[in-house]
Design a protein around this motif. Sequence first.
Motif, mmCIF file in Angstrom:
data_model
loop_
_atom_site.group_PDB
_atom_site.id
_atom_site.type_symbol
_atom_site.label_atom_id
_atom_site.label_comp_id
_atom_site.label_asym_id
_atom_site.label_seq_id
_atom_site.Cartn_x
_atom_site.Cartn_y
_atom_site.Cartn_z
ATOM 1 N N PHE A 1 32.670 40.744 60.400
ATOM 2 C CA PHE A 1 32.200 39.750 59.434
ATOM 3 C C PHE A 1 31.464 40.384 58.258
ATOM 4 C CE2 PHE A 1 32.756 37.097 63.238
ATOM 5 C CZ PHE A 1 33.530 36.077 62.689
ATOM 6 N N SER A 2 31.011 41.614 58.420
ATOM 7 C CA SER A 2 30.359 42.279 57.289
ATOM 8 C C SER A 2 31.367 42.534 56.173
ATOM 9 C CB SER A 2 29.722 43.601 57.740
ATOM 10 O OG SER A 2 30.707 44.519 58.184
ATOM 11 N N LEU A 3 32.629 42.854 56.554
ATOM 12 C CA LEU A 3 33.667 43.039 55.557
ATOM 13 C C LEU A 3 33.982 41.728 54.845
ATOM 14 C CD1 LEU A 3 36.281 45.410 57.280
ATOM 15 C CD2 LEU A 3 34.828 45.925 55.318
ATOM 16 N N VAL A 4 34.029 40.655 55.607
ATOM 17 C CA VAL A 4 34.291 39.338 55.032
ATOM 18 C C VAL A 4 33.202 38.970 54.037
ATOM 19 C CG1 VAL A 4 34.579 36.888 55.532
ATOM 20 C CG2 VAL A 4 35.560 38.597 57.076
ATOM 21 N N GLU A 5 31.956 39.182 54.417
ATOM 22 C CA GLU A 5 30.840 38.864 53.531
ATOM 23 C C GLU A 5 30.884 39.724 52.268
ATOM 24 O OE1 GLU A 5 27.429 39.437 55.929
ATOM 25 O OE2 GLU A 5 27.776 37.643 57.165
ATOM 26 N N HIS A 6 31.274 40.993 52.437
ATOM 27 C CA HIS A 6 31.378 41.883 51.281
ATOM 28 C C HIS A 6 32.468 41.396 50.325
ATOM 29 C CE1 HIS A 6 31.327 45.495 48.868
ATOM 30 N NE2 HIS A 6 32.602 45.730 49.139
ATOM 31 N N GLN B 1 34.055 38.433 45.266
ATOM 32 C CA GLN B 1 34.693 37.317 44.584
ATOM 33 C C GLN B 1 33.688 36.530 43.748
ATOM 34 O OE1 GLN B 1 37.911 34.030 45.884
ATOM 35 N NE2 GLN B 1 35.979 33.844 46.968
ATOM 36 N N ASP B 2 32.487 36.370 44.257
ATOM 37 C CA ASP B 2 31.464 35.592 43.551
ATOM 38 C C ASP B 2 30.827 36.365 42.404
ATOM 39 O OD1 ASP B 2 31.917 33.511 45.283
ATOM 40 O OD2 ASP B 2 30.279 34.045 46.642
ATOM 41 N N ALA B 3 31.095 37.677 42.329
ATOM 42 C CA ALA B 3 30.416 38.508 41.330
ATOM 43 C C ALA B 3 30.912 38.250 39.913
ATOM 44 C CB ALA B 3 30.586 39.992 41.679
ATOM 45 N N HIS C 1 39.327 37.143 42.239
ATOM 46 C CA HIS C 1 39.982 36.124 43.062
ATOM 47 C C HIS C 1 40.438 36.724 44.384
ATOM 48 C CE1 HIS C 1 40.271 33.710 39.350
ATOM 49 N NE2 HIS C 1 40.685 34.829 38.780
ATOM 50 N N ILE C 2 40.419 35.903 45.423
ATOM 51 C CA ILE C 2 40.980 36.261 46.725
ATOM 52 C C ILE C 2 42.014 35.203 47.076
ATOM 53 C CG2 ILE C 2 40.542 36.630 49.178
ATOM 54 C CD1 ILE C 2 37.733 37.530 48.485
ATOM 55 N N LEU C 3 43.246 35.638 47.350
ATOM 56 C CA LEU C 3 44.333 34.712 47.640
ATOM 57 C C LEU C 3 44.894 34.950 49.035
ATOM 58 C CD1 LEU C 3 46.369 34.881 44.309
ATOM 59 C CD2 LEU C 3 44.821 33.073 45.039
ATOM 60 N N CYS C 4 45.188 33.856 49.722
ATOM 61 C CA CYS C 4 45.866 33.879 51.009
ATOM 62 C C CYS C 4 47.205 33.160 50.866
ATOM 63 C CB CYS C 4 45.014 33.206 52.086
ATOM 64 S SG CYS C 4 43.448 34.049 52.391
ATOM 65 N N LEU D 1 46.044 43.890 41.181
ATOM 66 C CA LEU D 1 46.156 43.346 42.538
ATOM 67 C C LEU D 1 46.021 44.443 43.582
ATOM 68 C CD1 LEU D 1 49.369 41.188 41.941
ATOM 69 C CD2 LEU D 1 47.042 40.303 42.102
ATOM 70 N N SER D 2 45.508 44.073 44.741
ATOM 71 C CA SER D 2 45.459 44.996 45.875
ATOM 72 C C SER D 2 45.334 44.195 47.162
ATOM 73 C CB SER D 2 44.277 45.964 45.756
ATOM 74 O OG SER D 2 44.220 46.810 46.897
ATOM 75 N N GLU D 3 45.972 44.691 48.222
ATOM 76 C CA GLU D 3 45.801 44.077 49.534
ATOM 77 C C GLU D 3 44.697 44.771 50.320
ATOM 78 O OE1 GLU D 3 48.930 44.627 52.448
ATOM 79 O OE2 GLU D 3 49.626 46.436 51.423
ATOM 80 N N PHE D 4 44.144 45.840 49.743
ATOM 81 C CA PHE D 4 43.121 46.619 50.431
ATOM 82 C C PHE D 4 41.727 46.138 50.036
ATOM 83 C CE2 PHE D 4 46.820 49.449 49.759
ATOM 84 C CZ PHE D 4 47.224 49.531 51.090
ATOM 85 N N TRP D 5 40.809 46.277 50.959
ATOM 86 C CA TRP D 5 39.453 45.776 50.740
ATOM 87 C C TRP D 5 38.780 46.543 49.621
ATOM 88 C CZ3 TRP D 5 37.604 41.557 53.377
ATOM 89 C CH2 TRP D 5 38.394 41.112 54.442
ATOM 90 N N PRO D 6 37.894 45.887 48.876
ATOM 91 C CA PRO D 6 37.200 46.565 47.771
ATOM 92 C C PRO D 6 36.546 47.867 48.219
ATOM 93 C CG PRO D 6 36.748 44.212 47.712
ATOM 94 C CD PRO D 6 37.504 44.460 48.979
#
Length: 339
Positions: free
Chosen positions: A32-37, A42-44, A49-52, A169-174
């Motif tokens: 969940f730390s990755l999710v929060e990051h 996204q909020d910064a 944007h984050i798309l699913c 675009l990237s599928e990898f985490w920031p």
Amino acid sequence: MDVAELRQRLEHEPDALPLPERLLTAKLSPDFSLVEHALAWQDAASHHHILCPQDALYPSLLLQINDPPPILFAKGDINAMVHPSIAMVGSRAASQSGLAASYQLAQELAAAKVAVISGMAAGIDGAAHQGVLDMDGVTLAVLGTGIDVVYPKRHKPIYEKIQQRGCVLSEFWPQMKPYAGNFPKRNRIISGLSLGVLVVEAARRSGSLITARLALEQGREVFAVPGNILAGDHQGCHDLLRDGAKLVECAADIIEEVAALSKFHLEELHRRHHIGEELASDLPFASLLASVGYEATPLDVVVEHSGKTIELVLEQLLELELQGWVSAVPGGYIRLKRS
């Protein structure tokens, strides 16, 4: 399902693949730390944007491949993904003629209102992005790193400009650093986002041929630029041409090949991205305008999609052309601007 249930199920399913003990005992819980990051990223900024796959703006063409990324990080103008696109790939150590061809073809595609997708790598990728940017066109970069990691670093100016006229675009985490295995993996996204893939310059063992192979597997068109037979940097392109890829000398060679595909792409965009909503009632001939794509749309396609008589279509197209909404081009009409 807990470990005991998994063990019991495997005992009753002898054909199931055996799992290592360490996987059976691993704690399969999300970090969940990755999710929060990611959410903090996204909020910064408003252009983060984050798309699913369930999101309306998730690219339609990408949903058609076997393994669409479960999450996409996007930075820039998210509407850039709506444009019909062609991927351009090639050698990182490109020749001067290869760089010139990539730059010129990208400019021609941009002039035809076709977006160009590439990987922002050195060589052909960078020349393609720069060609589009110099034409104030739309270009998308699919990274093999985290969305905020610029690789190579000298492409920082391109990275920044793409966000103004397109999307990164990237599928990898920031913050994920460059890793060799991630670059071939991202190639399926480059080909998956496009109507076709153009290989500008590639040796026989070039990684660009991976993108071409993926394009074929995904049902996309493959194009190649021929080169000097005495030089080894075009052998991969010549192999593609020998196997049935279309030879390309100018952007028109690409556009005429994907015109039919663009029709279906346009219809899918109308359905998933609700483009029709942008055509407000005060726009001239809104229903007809919605039938003209950002690429060369044949007249018969416009007539069929609009449901109007050909006489009325020609009359309204002339009015739209006079008002600057569309333009007559070889092969039909193209739309020049959004509402």
